[in-house]
Design an enzyme around this catalytic site. Structure first.
Site, PDB file in Angstrom:
ATOM      1  CB  CYS A   1      -1.023   0.065   1.349  1.00  0.00           C
ATOM      2  SG  CYS A   1      -2.153  -1.369   1.392  1.00  0.00           S
TER       3      CYS A   1
ATOM      4  N   GLY B   1      -0.849   0.612  -4.933  1.00  0.00           N
ATOM      5  CA  GLY B   1      -1.988   0.124  -4.780  1.00  0.00           C
ATOM      6  C   GLY B   1      -3.012   0.604  -5.614  1.00  0.00           C
TER       7      GLY B   1
ATOM      8  CG  ASN C   1       3.172  -0.296   3.113  1.00  0.00           C
ATOM      9  OD1 ASN C   1       2.571  -1.398   2.487  1.00  0.00           O
ATOM     10  ND2 ASN C   1       4.200   0.055   2.615  1.00  0.00           N
ATOM     11  N   GLY C   2       1.831  -2.750   5.205  1.00  0.00           N
ATOM     12  CA  GLY C   2       2.303  -3.783   5.676  1.00  0.00           C
ATOM     13  C   GLY C   2       1.608  -4.969   5.908  1.00  0.00           C
TER      14      GLY C   2
ATOM     15  CE1 TYR D   1       5.945  -5.947 -10.763  1.00  0.00           C
ATOM     16  CE2 TYR D   1       5.030  -5.808  -8.370  1.00  0.00           C
ATOM     17  CZ  TYR D   1       4.897  -5.816  -9.769  1.00  0.00           C
ATOM     18  OH  TYR D   1       3.505  -5.888 -10.093  1.00  0.00           O
TER      19      TYR D   1
ATOM     20  CB  THR E   1       9.198  -2.789 -12.806  1.00  0.00           C
ATOM     21  OG1 THR E   1       7.877  -2.509 -12.927  1.00  0.00           O
ATOM     22  CG2 THR E   1      10.053  -2.625 -11.490  1.00  0.00           C
TER      23      THR E   1
ATOM     24  CG  ASP F   1       9.382  -9.254 -16.054  1.00  0.00           C
ATOM     25  OD1 ASP F   1       9.316  -8.034 -15.817  1.00  0.00           O
ATOM     26  OD2 ASP F   1       8.310 -10.028 -16.333  1.00  0.00           O
ATOM     27  CG  ASP F   2       9.710  -6.785 -12.155  1.00  0.00           C
ATOM     28  OD1 ASP F   2       9.163  -7.766 -11.416  1.00  0.00           O
ATOM     29  OD2 ASP F   2       8.967  -6.225 -13.086  1.00  0.00           O
TER      30      ASP F   2
END
Length: 505
Positions: free
Chosen positions: A2, A28, A101-102, A258, A304, A366-367
């Site tokens: 988030c 998000g 966030n978490g 990412y 990314t 790609d990442d």
């Protein structure tokens, strides 16, 4: 994952928070929310959807006040109910709102204790509401009518003692100011900054990434350190205190792979420079393992991986080309529920430019590779566009374990790296050969040792070592039940319910 915002200013903050949230939209896309405070009243608007869709002029006009919080959310356990959109609110003590966030790893124990001992009811399945009530309870039992920064910090100390897992938190306390704090390991990012108004006053912002501060003209002061709390008073004061008895600095390395924007500085590390070095290390590994690689062109899978792919192509002395055009109105695929929706979205999201593939040996970059569903479809798109051979490089090591600290990675059985070696993964995604980043090189890409303050990184999705030390096999099994595609397919993921509290309707 988030994004959170907190602002204490001298004028209305609704537009500042809105604009900052759009900058953090990549963190998000499931829901968004803003809460402000004016005249001892909270004004809250939150709903499912992107920031631009959740907030209309009529909502913004009613989000009054010179301090407020913002949040963008994606679900970390497969749920997309709008009842779990943030920020959350409790009226006692004082009136408190929180955005987080978490992911807490002892949520169920805390829920039980909140009900039996603290006599608090949790209305959703969100661990953020749990965290809010833990903090509110610890502040309430101080039994004070008037509080100061030391009282707030004392409550944060108790939160650290009770809560485990990852949390970067912003809290607004009616009449007092905004509090920001971070778990004792600093797993999820959180920074704060200031700016000076034309009248000479100082305003403060706290955010998940420094780019949010940059976009609004705030100067970065520092990262909120592990276990640290920062209190931004309504009177313009800034107070910082370490509130954890024991701390270790282990931020999540997947932020650099990412999630974070490349123009952000996280824990003193430039995300852009880290990704450049990822490409350099990958190039060195390819030259070592495949000295006669025969690569004609290096093509990133947007967005990314662009930075890593560009540096990789430079060191390989190969052409760098944009071979895929991205539809920017499709969400990130690895967090989408269900394989059918995920497979459909890849074709909607990317379209190949045939002339960059035809009769060439192509290296796709790609990442990371999570499920492998996206990778296999993209490789097939390259072959359909006429590529002779398709090689694949991942800027991250194999993802073999779920993330328990706020990233909704799938169950182990759905991770393509689980119980497969490189040859088996390459065969599964249809690549002629596959190169993964070594974990040691990924860590070296951050040059974190030069900063001295960081002890290491949480790289649990790669190495299975969970830094908080409380993750058991039974915990992972229960988590996988909630995260697998069968569970997600059983949920209503298309609702667009709106939650409005007080006057923001």
């Amino acid at each position: 994952m988030c994004g959170v915002i907190g602002v204490v200013a001298k004028s209305e903050v609704n537009q500042i928070i809105y604009d900052a949230l759009t900058v953090l939209q990549h963190r998000g896309q499931d829901a968004a929310g803003i809460v402000t405070c004016a005249d001892n009243q909270f004004f809250l608007r939150k709903a499912n959807g992107l920031v631009r869709d959740v907030f209309r002029t009529r909502h913004m006009m009613k989000l009054r006040g010179s301090m407020g919080l913002g949040h963008v959310r994606y679900p970390t356990a497969g749920s997309s109910s709008s009842s779990e959109a943030q920020p959350f609110y409790v009226n006692s003590p004082f009136g408190i709102s929180l955005a987080h966030n978490g992911n807490l790893t002892n949520t169920e124990d805390l829920k039980r204790d909140l009900f039996r001992e603290d006599l608090r009811h949790i209305n959703t399945s969100s661990d953020s509401e749990v965290l809010l009530n833990v903090f509110a309870h610890e502040l309430q039992i101080l039994n004070k009518i008037v509080i100061d920064a030391d009282d707030v910090f004392a409550a944060v100390t108790k939160v650290h003692q009770r809560c485990r897992g990852a949390y970067a938190v912003v809290v607004m306390i009616n009449g007092y100011g905004i509090l920001a704090f971070r778990d004792p390991y600093g797993i999820r990012p959180l920074v704060y900054g200031k700016r000076t108004t034309a009248q000479g006053s100082t305003e403060y912002m706290v955010a998940s990434e420094s780019v949010a501060l940059d976009s609004q003209g705030f100067e970065l002061i520092a990262d909120v350190l592990p276990g640290e709390a920062v209190f931004l008073g309504v009177d313009g004061t800034l107070t910082v205190k370490q509130c954890a008895v024991k701390t270790q600095y282990y931020p999540c390395i997947f932020e650099h792979v990412y999630f974070a924007r490349p123009d952000s500085i996280i824990d003193g590390i430039s995300v852009y420079k880290a990704r450049l070095r990822m490409g350099e290390f990958l190039a060195k590994k390819i030259l070592k393992n495949y000295p006669h690689h025969g690569i004609d062109v290096v093509i990133p899978i947007p967005d990314t991986s662009r930075t890593s792919a560009l540096q990789l192509a430079y060191f390989l002395k190969a052409k760098y080309r944009e071979g895929f055009i991205k539809n920017r109105y499709i969400g990130r695929t690895f967090i989408m529920p269900g394989q059918k929706q995920r497979k459909k979205s890849v074709r909607q999201k990317l379209n190949a430019i045939d002339l960059e593939f035809r009769d060439k040996n192509v290296l796709l970059v790609d990442d990371s590779i999570v499920r492998g569903t996206t990778s296999s479809q993209i490789i097939q798109m390259a072959r359909d566009s006429g590529a002779k051979q398709v090689f694949f490089a991942s800027a991250a090591p194999p993802v073999r374990n779920p993330n328990v600290y706020g990233i909704d990675m799938p169950s182990r059985q759905e991770l393509i790296g689980y119980n497969r070696d490189n040859a088996a993964i390459a065969a599964a995604i249809g690549a002629d050969w596959l190169v993964y980043q070594d974990l040691s090189d990924l860590i070296a890409s951050t040059e974190y040792k030069g900063g001295a303050k960081i002890d290491g990184f949480d790289a649990s999705c790669f190495d299975g070592e969970y830094i908080t030390g409380d993750i058991t096999e039974s915990y992972l099994n229960a988590l996988e039940v909630s995260r697998n595609d069968e569970s997600k397919n059983g949920q209503n993921l298309g609702e667009n319910e709106v939650l409005d509290i007080h006057n923001a309707q």
